[in-house]
Design a protein around this motif. Sequence first.
Motif, PDB file in Angstrom:
ATOM      1  N   MET A   9      23.570  -3.077  17.296  1.00  0.00           N
ATOM      2  CA  MET A   9      22.723  -2.115  17.990  1.00  0.00           C
ATOM      3  C   MET A   9      23.075  -2.099  19.474  1.00  0.00           C
ATOM      4  O   MET A   9      23.317  -3.141  20.082  1.00  0.00           O
ATOM      5  CB  MET A   9      21.248  -2.494  17.836  1.00  0.00           C
ATOM      6  N   ALA A  10      23.111  -0.898  20.053  1.00  0.00           N
ATOM      7  CA  ALA A  10      23.382  -0.732  21.477  1.00  0.00           C
ATOM      8  C   ALA A  10      22.413   0.300  22.037  1.00  0.00           C
ATOM      9  O   ALA A  10      21.726   1.011  21.297  1.00  0.00           O
ATOM     10  CB  ALA A  10      24.822  -0.289  21.694  1.00  0.00           C
ATOM     11  N   THR A  11      22.365   0.360  23.363  1.00  0.00           N
ATOM     12  CA  THR A  11      21.612   1.415  24.028  1.00  0.00           C
ATOM     13  C   THR A  11      22.602   2.307  24.765  1.00  0.00           C
ATOM     14  O   THR A  11      23.423   1.819  25.551  1.00  0.00           O
ATOM     15  CB  THR A  11      20.606   0.831  25.034  1.00  0.00           C
ATOM     16  N   PHE A  12      22.509   3.591  24.489  1.00  0.00           N
ATOM     17  CA  PHE A  12      23.364   4.569  25.153  1.00  0.00           C
ATOM     18  C   PHE A  12      22.550   5.323  26.202  1.00  0.00           C
ATOM     19  O   PHE A  12      21.515   5.915  25.885  1.00  0.00           O
ATOM     20  CB  PHE A  12      23.940   5.565  24.139  1.00  0.00           C
ATOM     21  N   ILE A  13      23.015   5.288  27.453  1.00  0.00           N
ATOM     22  CA  ILE A  13      22.451   6.104  28.520  1.00  0.00           C
ATOM     23  C   ILE A  13      23.410   7.263  28.702  1.00  0.00           C
ATOM     24  O   ILE A  13      24.588   7.068  29.028  1.00  0.00           O
ATOM     25  CB  ILE A  13      22.324   5.313  29.843  1.00  0.00           C
ATOM     26  N   LEU A  14      22.938   8.488  28.482  1.00  0.00           N
ATOM     27  CA  LEU A  14      23.801   9.670  28.490  1.00  0.00           C
ATOM     28  C   LEU A  14      23.483  10.535  29.708  1.00  0.00           C
ATOM     29  O   LEU A  14      22.341  10.957  29.898  1.00  0.00           O
ATOM     30  CB  LEU A  14      23.604  10.484  27.212  1.00  0.00           C
ATOM     31  N   VAL A  15      24.500  10.797  30.532  1.00  0.00           N
ATOM     32  CA  VAL A  15      24.333  11.583  31.755  1.00  0.00           C
ATOM     33  C   VAL A  15      24.994  12.944  31.567  1.00  0.00           C
ATOM     34  O   VAL A  15      26.209  13.043  31.364  1.00  0.00           O
ATOM     35  CB  VAL A  15      24.938  10.860  32.971  1.00  0.00           C
ATOM     36  N   HIS A  37      21.114   2.999  16.874  1.00  0.00           N
ATOM     37  CA  HIS A  37      21.195   2.730  18.302  1.00  0.00           C
ATOM     38  C   HIS A  37      20.053   3.407  19.058  1.00  0.00           C
ATOM     39  O   HIS A  37      19.449   4.374  18.579  1.00  0.00           O
ATOM     40  CB  HIS A  37      22.540   3.223  18.846  1.00  0.00           C
ATOM     41  N   SER A  38      19.764   2.918  20.253  1.00  0.00           N
ATOM     42  CA  SER A  38      18.787   3.538  21.132  1.00  0.00           C
ATOM     43  C   SER A  38      19.497   4.498  22.077  1.00  0.00           C
ATOM     44  O   SER A  38      20.636   4.242  22.489  1.00  0.00           O
ATOM     45  CB  SER A  38      18.046   2.470  21.948  1.00  0.00           C
ATOM     46  N   VAL A  39      18.808   5.585  22.432  1.00  0.00           N
ATOM     47  CA  VAL A  39      19.414   6.611  23.291  1.00  0.00           C
ATOM     48  C   VAL A  39      18.436   7.008  24.381  1.00  0.00           C
ATOM     49  O   VAL A  39      17.250   7.233  24.118  1.00  0.00           O
ATOM     50  CB  VAL A  39      19.807   7.867  22.477  1.00  0.00           C
ATOM     51  N   ASP A  40      18.953   7.104  25.600  1.00  0.00           N
ATOM     52  CA  ASP A  40      18.191   7.618  26.736  1.00  0.00           C
ATOM     53  C   ASP A  40      19.036   8.721  27.366  1.00  0.00           C
ATOM     54  O   ASP A  40      20.117   8.446  27.893  1.00  0.00           O
ATOM     55  CB  ASP A  40      17.922   6.495  27.742  1.00  0.00           C
ATOM     56  N   ALA A  41      18.561   9.952  27.289  1.00  0.00           N
ATOM     57  CA  ALA A  41      19.312  11.096  27.812  1.00  0.00           C
ATOM     58  C   ALA A  41      18.424  11.891  28.758  1.00  0.00           C
ATOM     59  O   ALA A  41      17.895  12.950  28.408  1.00  0.00           O
ATOM     60  CB  ALA A  41      19.811  11.979  26.664  1.00  0.00           C
TER      61      ALA A  41
END
Length: 244
Positions: free
Chosen positions: A1-7, A29-33
């Motif tokens: 599992m990873a966290t993706f920060i998407l810009v 996975h976790s996502v923050d966009a």
Amino acid sequence: MATFILVHGSWHGGWSFDLLAARLAAAGHSVDAPTLPGMGGSEEELRAVTLDGWTDFIVARCRAARERGQGPVVLAGHSRGGIVITAAAERDPEAMDALVYICAHMLPSGLSRADFAAQSPRNAAFAAIVSPTPGGAGTVVDPEGAHAVFAQLSPPEVTESAAARLLAEPNAPRDTPVFTTPERWGKLPRTYVECTEDRVIPIADQRRQQALSPGARVVTLEADHSPFFSRPDELAAALISAIP
């Protein structure tokens, strides 16, 4: 599992990653966009936006993800988002574990996005759909021309909806040089997702940036400038493969 920060890139918002985020979430996975502050704002709000401010905003998101302890933090940027993730990595390389540039600006130290554009062949089709905001603090895109330039390989029903959501883009981040050092930005593993059919940052410009900032692992997609619309499965796989 990873966290993706998407810009997101210019004129877009966090919504542009919805299809991609769904696929990353389905893989566990976790996502923050987020949408960057000031996007689509008034002339005063656009004028107040700085690359430093955006850098602080994204570093804070990465630090929060680190504190949540949801696996490695992968910071990814699309198009203009590349300068934001570079600045964030230089500011606090301990807040993230890897960087992914999605047909993005991966500029050498001391260069701005505007500088790079000035050194590149003129992109007439792209320039034709971009115009200044009334007060000159930013730019907007003609939604009628967006599909043909941004997303010609993407489903029209998706890009029609996206074009209606495009926002005014502030000028200052584009004009601000990005500075990097080998011991900060340079120590993080990087992946560059190049898109061969890109009409905004043509593949020749993408590869010139790779040559100017060597060291990235390269993933090649037969995609337009919006691989999150045209190749969401392949893009998700590329991001997952970047987890250290």
